[in-house]
Motif scaffolding. Structure first.
Motif, PDB file in Angstrom:
ATOM      1  N   GLY A 393       0.828  -1.207   0.000  1.00 55.06           N
ATOM      2  CA  GLY A 393       0.000   0.000   0.000  1.00 55.06           C
ATOM      3  C   GLY A 393       0.856   1.248   0.000  1.00 55.06           C
ATOM      4  O   GLY A 393       1.956   1.265  -0.549  1.00 55.06           O
ATOM      5  N   VAL A 394       0.358   2.286   0.642  1.00 54.28           N
ATOM      6  CA  VAL A 394       1.016   3.590   0.622  1.00 54.28           C
ATOM      7  C   VAL A 394       2.252   3.587   1.524  1.00 54.28           C
ATOM      8  O   VAL A 394       2.210   3.146   2.669  1.00 54.28           O
ATOM      9  N   VAL A 395       3.368   4.075   0.967  1.00 54.25           N
ATOM     10  CA  VAL A 395       4.614   4.233   1.705  1.00 54.25           C
ATOM     11  C   VAL A 395       5.173   5.617   1.384  1.00 54.25           C
ATOM     12  O   VAL A 395       5.199   6.026   0.221  1.00 54.25           O
ATOM     13  N   THR A 396       5.608   6.352   2.400  1.00 54.04           N
ATOM     14  CA  THR A 396       6.231   7.661   2.198  1.00 54.04           C
ATOM     15  C   THR A 396       7.704   7.575   2.534  1.00 54.04           C
ATOM     16  O   THR A 396       8.073   7.109   3.615  1.00 54.04           O
ATOM     17  N   GLN A 397       8.538   8.006   1.596  1.00 53.97           N
ATOM     18  CA  GLN A 397       9.987   7.940   1.786  1.00 53.97           C
ATOM     19  C   GLN A 397      10.622   9.229   1.294  1.00 53.97           C
ATOM     20  O   GLN A 397      10.379   9.649   0.150  1.00 53.97           O
ATOM     21  N   ASP A 398      11.394   9.864   2.165  1.00 51.84           N
ATOM     22  CA  ASP A 398      12.070  11.120   1.837  1.00 51.84           C
ATOM     23  C   ASP A 398      11.094  12.158   1.288  1.00 51.84           C
ATOM     24  O   ASP A 398      11.404  12.905   0.353  1.00 51.84           O
ATOM     25  N   GLY A 399       9.908  12.186   1.857  1.00 54.12           N
ATOM     26  CA  GLY A 399       8.908  13.170   1.466  1.00 54.12           C
ATOM     27  C   GLY A 399       8.153  12.839   0.195  1.00 54.12           C
ATOM     28  O   GLY A 399       7.295  13.628  -0.238  1.00 54.12           O
ATOM     29  N   VAL A 400       8.440  11.679  -0.432  1.00 52.53           N
ATOM     30  CA  VAL A 400       7.761  11.271  -1.656  1.00 52.53           C
ATOM     31  C   VAL A 400       6.845  10.092  -1.334  1.00 52.53           C
ATOM     32  O   VAL A 400       7.249   9.153  -0.637  1.00 52.53           O
ATOM     33  N   THR A 401       5.624  10.128  -1.841  1.00 51.49           N
ATOM     34  CA  THR A 401       4.637   9.074  -1.582  1.00 51.49           C
ATOM     35  C   THR A 401       4.645   8.056  -2.716  1.00 51.49           C
ATOM     36  O   THR A 401       4.587   8.409  -3.887  1.00 51.49           O
ATOM     37  N   PHE A 402       4.692   6.788  -2.337  1.00 53.04           N
ATOM     38  CA  PHE A 402       4.643   5.689  -3.282  1.00 53.04           C
ATOM     39  C   PHE A 402       3.477   4.780  -2.911  1.00 53.04           C
ATOM     40  O   PHE A 402       3.028   4.745  -1.772  1.00 53.04           O
ATOM     41  N   GLY A 403       2.983   4.019  -3.883  1.00 46.22           N
ATOM     42  CA  GLY A 403       1.944   3.038  -3.616  1.00 46.22           C
ATOM     43  C   GLY A 403       0.556   3.618  -3.437  1.00 46.22           C
ATOM     44  O   GLY A 403      -0.328   2.931  -2.932  1.00 46.22           O
ATOM     45  N   ASP A 404       0.343   4.886  -3.858  1.00 56.88           N
ATOM     46  CA  ASP A 404      -0.977   5.487  -3.703  1.00 56.88           C
ATOM     47  C   ASP A 404      -1.861   5.259  -4.929  1.00 56.88           C
ATOM     48  O   ASP A 404      -2.934   5.846  -5.038  1.00 56.88           O
ATOM     49  N   ASP A 405      -1.403   4.390  -5.856  1.00 56.38           N
ATOM     50  CA  ASP A 405      -2.213   4.086  -7.036  1.00 56.38           C
ATOM     51  C   ASP A 405      -2.976   2.780  -6.902  1.00 56.38           C
ATOM     52  O   ASP A 405      -4.046   2.609  -7.481  1.00 56.38           O
ATOM     53  N   VAL A 406      -2.455   1.827  -6.127  1.00 60.63           N
ATOM     54  CA  VAL A 406      -3.113   0.535  -5.966  1.00 60.63           C
ATOM     55  C   VAL A 406      -2.686  -0.081  -4.638  1.00 60.63           C
ATOM     56  O   VAL A 406      -1.573   0.139  -4.156  1.00 60.63           O
ATOM     57  N   SER A 407      -3.577  -0.846  -4.044  1.00 57.76           N
ATOM     58  CA  SER A 407      -3.258  -1.607  -2.834  1.00 57.76           C
ATOM     59  C   SER A 407      -3.722  -3.043  -3.029  1.00 57.76           C
ATOM     60  O   SER A 407      -4.664  -3.314  -3.789  1.00 57.76           O
ATOM     61  N   TYR A 408      -3.055  -3.977  -2.362  1.00 60.39           N
ATOM     62  CA  TYR A 408      -3.427  -5.391  -2.472  1.00 60.39           C
ATOM     63  C   TYR A 408      -2.801  -6.171  -1.325  1.00 60.39           C
ATOM     64  O   TYR A 408      -1.942  -5.673  -0.586  1.00 60.39           O
ATOM     65  N   SER A 409      -3.235  -7.415  -1.185  1.00 57.07           N
ATOM     66  CA  SER A 409      -2.648  -8.325  -0.207  1.00 57.07           C
ATOM     67  C   SER A 409      -2.337  -9.639  -0.911  1.00 57.07           C
ATOM     68  O   SER A 409      -2.684  -9.840  -2.080  1.00 57.07           O
ATOM     69  N   PHE A 410      -1.689 -10.548  -0.199  1.00 59.79           N
ATOM     70  CA  PHE A 410      -1.358 -11.859  -0.758  1.00 59.79           C
ATOM     71  C   PHE A 410      -1.133 -12.824   0.391  1.00 59.79           C
ATOM     72  O   PHE A 410      -0.720 -12.441   1.489  1.00 59.79           O
ATOM     73  N   GLY A 411      -1.446 -14.083   0.145  1.00 61.03           N
ATOM     74  CA  GLY A 411      -1.282 -15.116   1.157  1.00 61.03           C
ATOM     75  C   GLY A 411       0.040 -15.849   1.009  1.00 61.03           C
ATOM     76  O   GLY A 411       0.938 -15.419   0.285  1.00 61.03           O
TER      77      GLY A 411
END
Length: 426
Positions: A393-411
């Motif tokens: 999902g969403v992760v923020t690193q060095d002031g930049v946001t990643f993963g805000d386009d799609v989220s998912y899970s997996f087993g």
């Protein structure tokens, strides 16, 4: 006490087992770097092999979290909310080793140490993030060692260099507008390539009488300072904003930079009883140097820094890896003069940190070696493992946001591998 004949016939199983077990490690690991053939006791040897890997990672509970027309791709939540992410792949190896004057051994080899291929396709809710991505490397190496007597065994100094090529592409759905009005598929594509040099250095100590060997080898980074390629948006065009301006509707030359990771690996083996051998290894790989690889138009090179979230960034490969650790342990047994076998267990620490599907894996490997004559050795191995569960999902690193386009899970998913190789010694 393990005999010298035991060490010659069974220690090669370390290579066999290592080829099968960590073949689905974290990051972009494929075959990795392996110079075990350098320790072959024959004056000359030729080896060729291949490993086939079938990972079964399946994404579920997929949700499109950026439904904007561009660059979010539009609302894709009516599409499938699950997808098979991974694709099968093969890992080839070719090596030739020669010994000189009982003290010098040299190995030249071809391998494909790093790579990745994900192919969830177009018909899933995360197509705005990825339709298909593939990275390939080709590695041409030369490694030599010098050995001399120290105490009851021999000490080796190891050194070498390698030339590495990388190429790849990524496709994703940039917008659904062109599909609706019949002006294109809405798919954008990034192509990239580069090459660079690396080096390795290490030490090894061997006591052949006890089938004992300990080695520590460092492989350097490979700098891809001149990553070049194109971003093809010819299928993303429309007579309405925001798809009627640069760079939409055309191919743009781009540049970037990245590094293949350096690594440090300790391998240990020893005879523990007549015709029995124990082995283990610990490897650290510096995957954390691969975070977000930015690509900017070539026309901006030298004018503005190309960086993640920068004003000139056109697209990026977002990996956000952490360092990888791989630990393997196992035993080998010589059944007779022709047959030997080995079993190993490998744990690999996942490199994903809340973004992506690179979680921990556990792999059980089984291998066998058949030596019909002193000049021929055939090896076959198999492995089965578990890719552990998680989510992205969403992760923020060095002031930049990643993963805000799609989220998912997996087993918990399965991975399997088969490998075979043939060695000719003379």
């Amino acid at each position: 006490m393990a005999s010298r004949m035991f060490s010659k016939s069974v220690t090669s199983l370390i290579l066999l087992s290592s080829l099968a077990s960590p073949s689905f490690a974290g990051g972009l690991e494929r075959g990795g770097y392996n110079i075990d053939q350098l320790f072959d006791t024959s004056p000359f040897s030729f080896q060729s092999g291949v490993t086939y890997v079938t990972p079964q990672r399946r994404l579920k509970d997929v949700r499109d979290t950026d439904t904007s027309a561009a660059p979010g791709g539009g609302n894709l939540n009516t599409r499938a909310h699950s997808a098979d992410e991974t694709a099968n792949y093969t890992i080839p190896y070719i090596g030739f080793k020669a010994g000189f004057a009982d003290t010098i051994d040299c190995l030249v080899d071809y391998s494909e140490p790093f790579g990745g291929h994900s192919n969830p396709g177009l018909n899933w809710a995360g197509a705005n993030n990825n339709i298909e991505t593939e990275i390939k490397t080709r590695n041409y190496g030369g490694t030599c060692s010098y050995r001399f007597d120290v105490g009851p065994g021999q000490l080796r100094f190891i050194g070498g260099a390698f030339y590495q090529e990388v190429e790849g592409f990524k496709e994703r759905l940039v917008s659904t507008v062109p599909i609706l009005i019949g002006t294109g598929s809405g798919i954008g594509r990034l192509d990239l390539e580069d090459s660079g040099w690396g080096w390795r250095a290490g030490l090894a100590y061997e006591i052949p009488e006890y089938a004992m060997r300990a080695s520590l080898v460092y492989n350097s980074r490979v700098k891809y300072d001149n990553l070049t390629g194109t971003v093809d948006l010819t299928q993303v065009t429309a007579p309405i904003a925001p798809l009627n301006g640069a760079p939409y509707g055309r191919v743009t030359d781009v540049f970037g930079s990245a590094e293949a990771p350096d690594s440090l690996e300790l391998k240990v083996q020893s005879g523990i009883a007549p015709d029995w051998l124990a082995f283990g290894s610990v490897k650290w790989t510096n995957w954390s140097i691969l975070q977000s690889v930015s690509f900017c138009p070539t026309s901006t090179k030298g004018l503005v820094a190309c960086r993640s979230g920068g004003a000139t960034e056109l697209t990026s490969l977002d990996l956000l890896y952490r360092d990888g650790w791989t630990i393997t342990g196992g035993v080998g047994h010589k059944f007779n003069d022709q047959w030997a076998g080995a079993v190993s267990l490998t744990w690999d620490r996942g490199t994903s940190q809340g973004y992506g599907a690179q979680t921990d894996s556990w792999t059980l490997g089984l291998g066998a070696a058949y030596t019909p004559t002193e000049h021929i050795e055939w090896r076959v191995a198999g492995a089965v493992g578990v890719l552990t569960s998680g989510s992205s999902g969403v992760v923020t690193q060095d002031g930049v946001t990643f993963g805000d386009d799609v989220s998912y899970s997996f087993g918990n998913d399965l991975v399997a591998a088969l490998s075979t190789s043939l060695k000719i010694k003379f």
